[in-house]
Design a protein around this motif. Sequence first.
Motif, mmCIF file in Angstrom:
data_model
loop_
_atom_site.group_PDB
_atom_site.id
_atom_site.type_symbol
_atom_site.label_atom_id
_atom_site.label_comp_id
_atom_site.label_asym_id
_atom_site.label_seq_id
_atom_site.Cartn_x
_atom_site.Cartn_y
_atom_site.Cartn_z
ATOM 1 N N GLU A 175 -21.469 115.325 82.488
ATOM 2 C CA GLU A 175 -21.786 116.557 81.762
ATOM 3 C C GLU A 175 -21.962 116.255 80.281
ATOM 4 O OE1 GLU A 175 -21.942 119.786 83.277
ATOM 5 O OE2 GLU A 175 -22.005 118.479 85.035
ATOM 6 N N LYS B 203 -28.505 113.671 90.021
ATOM 7 C CA LYS B 203 -28.018 114.889 90.679
ATOM 8 C C LYS B 203 -28.747 114.988 92.011
ATOM 9 C CE LYS B 203 -25.958 116.733 86.966
ATOM 10 N NZ LYS B 203 -24.691 117.431 86.863
ATOM 11 N N THR B 204 -28.055 115.486 93.003
ATOM 12 C CA THR B 204 -28.761 115.635 94.272
ATOM 13 C C THR B 204 -29.518 116.952 94.250
ATOM 14 O OG1 THR B 204 -27.107 116.915 95.431
ATOM 15 C CG2 THR B 204 -26.838 114.525 95.427
ATOM 16 N N ILE C 252 -31.057 116.128 84.754
ATOM 17 C CA ILE C 252 -31.270 117.170 83.748
ATOM 18 C C ILE C 252 -31.559 116.491 82.418
ATOM 19 C CG2 ILE C 252 -30.184 119.067 82.500
ATOM 20 C CD1 ILE C 252 -28.656 119.606 85.156
ATOM 21 N N GLY D 295 -32.635 120.508 78.763
ATOM 22 C CA GLY D 295 -32.099 121.396 79.777
ATOM 23 C C GLY D 295 -32.993 121.536 81.003
ATOM 24 N N VAL E 250 -35.153 120.335 84.356
ATOM 25 C CA VAL E 250 -34.881 119.408 85.450
ATOM 26 C C VAL E 250 -36.070 118.467 85.614
ATOM 27 C CG1 VAL E 250 -34.412 119.227 87.921
ATOM 28 C CG2 VAL E 250 -33.492 121.146 86.620
ATOM 29 N N HIS F 136 -37.021 127.943 82.964
ATOM 30 C CA HIS F 136 -37.900 126.828 83.279
ATOM 31 C C HIS F 136 -37.660 126.310 84.693
ATOM 32 C CE1 HIS F 136 -39.456 122.769 83.536
ATOM 33 N NE2 HIS F 136 -40.389 123.206 82.708
ATOM 34 N N THR G 239 -38.801 123.634 87.684
ATOM 35 C CA THR G 239 -39.494 122.379 87.948
ATOM 36 C C THR G 239 -40.048 122.414 89.364
ATOM 37 O OG1 THR G 239 -37.989 121.193 86.483
ATOM 38 C CG2 THR G 239 -39.231 119.867 88.046
ATOM 39 N N VAL H 244 -36.992 123.843 91.287
ATOM 40 C CA VAL H 244 -35.552 123.708 91.041
ATOM 41 C C VAL H 244 -35.263 124.104 89.600
ATOM 42 C CG1 VAL H 244 -34.976 122.000 92.788
ATOM 43 C CG2 VAL H 244 -35.892 121.228 90.614
ATOM 44 N N ILE H 245 -34.094 124.662 89.388
ATOM 45 C CA ILE H 245 -33.700 125.033 88.030
ATOM 46 C C ILE H 245 -32.370 124.363 87.689
ATOM 47 C CG2 ILE H 245 -34.872 127.264 87.981
ATOM 48 C CD1 ILE H 245 -32.082 128.519 88.578
ATOM 49 N N ASN H 246 -32.103 124.297 86.399
ATOM 50 C CA ASN H 246 -30.827 123.791 85.922
ATOM 51 C C ASN H 246 -29.882 124.972 85.777
ATOM 52 O OD1 ASN H 246 -28.654 122.892 84.433
ATOM 53 N ND2 ASN H 246 -29.841 122.511 82.573
ATOM 54 N N GLY I 209 -25.865 122.971 84.750
ATOM 55 C CA GLY I 209 -25.585 121.580 85.100
ATOM 56 C C GLY I 209 -25.827 121.234 86.554
ATOM 57 N N ASN I 210 -26.023 122.237 87.393
ATOM 58 C CA ASN I 210 -26.345 121.945 88.784
ATOM 59 C C ASN I 210 -27.830 122.158 89.027
ATOM 60 O OD1 ASN I 210 -23.808 121.264 89.739
ATOM 61 N ND2 ASN I 210 -23.242 123.425 89.984
ATOM 62 N N VAL I 211 -28.404 121.254 89.761
ATOM 63 C CA VAL I 211 -29.811 121.415 90.101
ATOM 64 C C VAL I 211 -29.877 122.299 91.345
ATOM 65 C CG1 VAL I 211 -31.898 120.226 90.827
ATOM 66 C CG2 VAL I 211 -30.405 119.187 89.119
ATOM 67 N N LEU J 87 -28.381 128.485 96.489
ATOM 68 C CA LEU J 87 -29.821 128.666 96.559
ATOM 69 C C LEU J 87 -30.196 129.903 95.761
ATOM 70 C CD1 LEU J 87 -32.152 127.287 98.106
ATOM 71 C CD2 LEU J 87 -31.788 128.910 99.954
#
Lengths: 674, 141
Positions: free
Chosen positions: A312, A640-641, A657, A661, A663, B31, B33, B45-47, B50-52, B85
């Motif tokens: 992070e 990241k998966t 990321i 910010g 992806v 944003h 992707t 996919v979005i951020n 911190g998680n995709v 999701l």
Amino acid sequence: MGEFELDYNDFLELFIEESKEHLQSINEELLKLESEPENPAIVNEIFRSAHTLKGMAGSMGFEDLASLTHEMENVLDLVRNSKLGITSEMMDVIFSCVDLIEKMIDSIEQGGDGKEDVTDVVRRLSMIQNPADPFQVRQNSAMQESAAAAVVDFEIDQYQLSVINEAEKTGNKLYQITIQLDKQCVMKSVRAYMVFQAVEELGEIIQSFPPVEQIEEENFDNSFSILLLSHRTTKEIQAQLQPISELSQVIVKERIVKDSTVSNQESTSEGKITKPLTQKQRKEDTSNKKHRSKSIRVDIEKLDHLMNLFSELIIDRGRLEQISRKSDLTELTETVEHMTRISTDLQGLILNMRMVQVEQVFNRFPRMVRDLAKELNKKVQLIIEGKETELDRTVIDEIGDPLVHLLRNALDHGQESTEERVALGKQEEGKVLLKAYHSGNQVFIEVADDGKGIDREKVLHKAIERKVVTQNEAETLTDNQVYSLIFSSGFSTADKISDISGRGVGLDVVKTKIESLGGSISIESEPNKGSMFRIQLPLTLSIIYAMLIKVEDETYAIPFSSIVEITKITKEEISTLYGQKVIQFRGQVVSLVSLKEVFNVPGVETSEQQELFIVIVRKGDKIIGLVVDSVLGQQEVVLKTLGSFLTNLYAISGATILGNGEVALIIDSNQFFK
Amino acid sequence: MGKIKIVAFKLGEEEYGLDIHFVQSIEKIQHMTRVPNAPEYVEGVINLRGNVTPVIDLSRRLDLKQTAHSENTRVIITKYEELELGFMVDQVNDVMDVSTDSIEPASSNDMSAAFFEGIAKSEGRLIILLNPAELMLAPSS
């Protein structure tokens, strides 16, 4: 009472750790012994470990363990004194004995009492020692618990007895030295050590009471006793000990040991062998302790958590870098740069903390290969190289099973039967090489055998039969392509299904596992020379170096590990071969893959660019060129998966990321190779 | 007589609802992707902190007519078992209580029927309740 328990637990931990080390070394030495049964140094080494194990178990109160190791020690003793030859039955018994000990220690580690049914193994052990009297179970001398008296009656075991007998022949005498330390003596163990040193100069120490380990830990009253073999007189010994201060009393007595049980057989200068051993043992004991005090145990989960938190931080760092570049504030830029440096160091450290030597996994293989070879009735020598190579903990945990599979495969399918080998004029004993090494950001593990190699025709036949390839395709395949067919699911070339491998769920599982770890596997093979499986693994799974590239408006990351070079070409340099766009690159014809096409990147129809960036990537020894619009630069990215919803995406292995910010997807260029 | 809380939202002119238990948060469009070679209803996919997180276009998933993104477009982040999701919807209306009595089970033989749990009637509104478990099944590819 509480204090005692704490101590006991500390000791227990130490005991478990050291026992495991000794067990491992016994295992290793036993394997060596099998190949060099004549080498007395190996027997001595095993004996030493067994002896220490016995002592430790005894003092910790694990009686079953102590008596078992004691019996084992007795057998080994006969071997070292050349009273028993090494037979394969004996090795089997000793191995099963080691297994049992391992089980006990496991049980102790899990909080059990370490009790196992040892009678059968003990009986087999004593049968080896004394075939005439199978039910004789020797008295256990491991636990010498008695009040510290001024004069101790030493229990002399058979091995010591034979040493004494031998020494007495050359004019040595046995003395019992009893030392009383001064009551004011502060550092008892140091005094004791000085006594030991002085006594060692005079001859050979057979035994001490309490044992050396206890004395070193100051775990004794004010007196201790030593059994010494020396050709000096009582007076000379007294004189040697006189200069040491804080000794209140030194009693030296000659002792005569009646020998009725042991015959005076020839044994090669035992005295010389044991003496360096006692010294060595003590040195090792202390070095072990020193080493321990420098390390602490950390729950692996905490390390994982640390790693996650750090990931992070890396993302935020990227963001800060971007902000500072935009804002043009010198102070901010400097601070961010400093932070970047520190976090780079920190990252190295964290990754390092998670590194474990592959030895951990490799250690169990010699034994496994031995058992397997026996089962298959083959002669195999396992050579292990590079076991100090380090790998990320998460990889280590996962890599064991695939390697077991490959080794089994090498032994079962790779190596011919002994008769076949002889007929081919090969050495009877096959060689299996297990080798690990670093190269760049990757770790390689190779499993090679010198067996019959992969049979191209047999593989093709099976592949066609199983409809993995068609007859037509089969003819055009290169050898390597054919070999890789054995990784397809449900493939097994063994004529008959054996217990060891070839159950149909074979190498495809290995391949899937390796790929799930972000690695790859390849085969090389040559008929009658052997085959080699090479596993390539990333050093770490969580942070990678990647090159960021752009295709139209989309940003992708290509892992550095697969990039060979990045080059710029003009449109004219591209030519076509059979409809495939290619370029010439350093004298090689390189196929091009347009990322825009394979990823269907939506784009504005612009006038065709004159200059193109080509990222040359490799898989094994093959290379291709990826056509991209521009190259943004290299960056460390956190993997990241994409989660379980998006799986099996073509040529995408994950995401990361970016500093802003957004992806970016990570390209798995391996999939572009056909 | 039980009640459930649902998040009601719009796809085109129709109103849909999701049990609030599955809803983690509602996000503005950000944003995205694009994910190449994914099923066409996967928006990207979005951020998400911190998680995709993958986002799917719910209209397309349900084979409805697509509408252009507007400033009302929202992403409803759902979580079912361990899977997160995002569902892109045209507009999020409100969170409301629906009594279980008023829900009619979906009986139509529509080809997307598995996605529907039933129809809730509330204050004159007809709300189609969705089955998140079915929607969140990974596409078979």
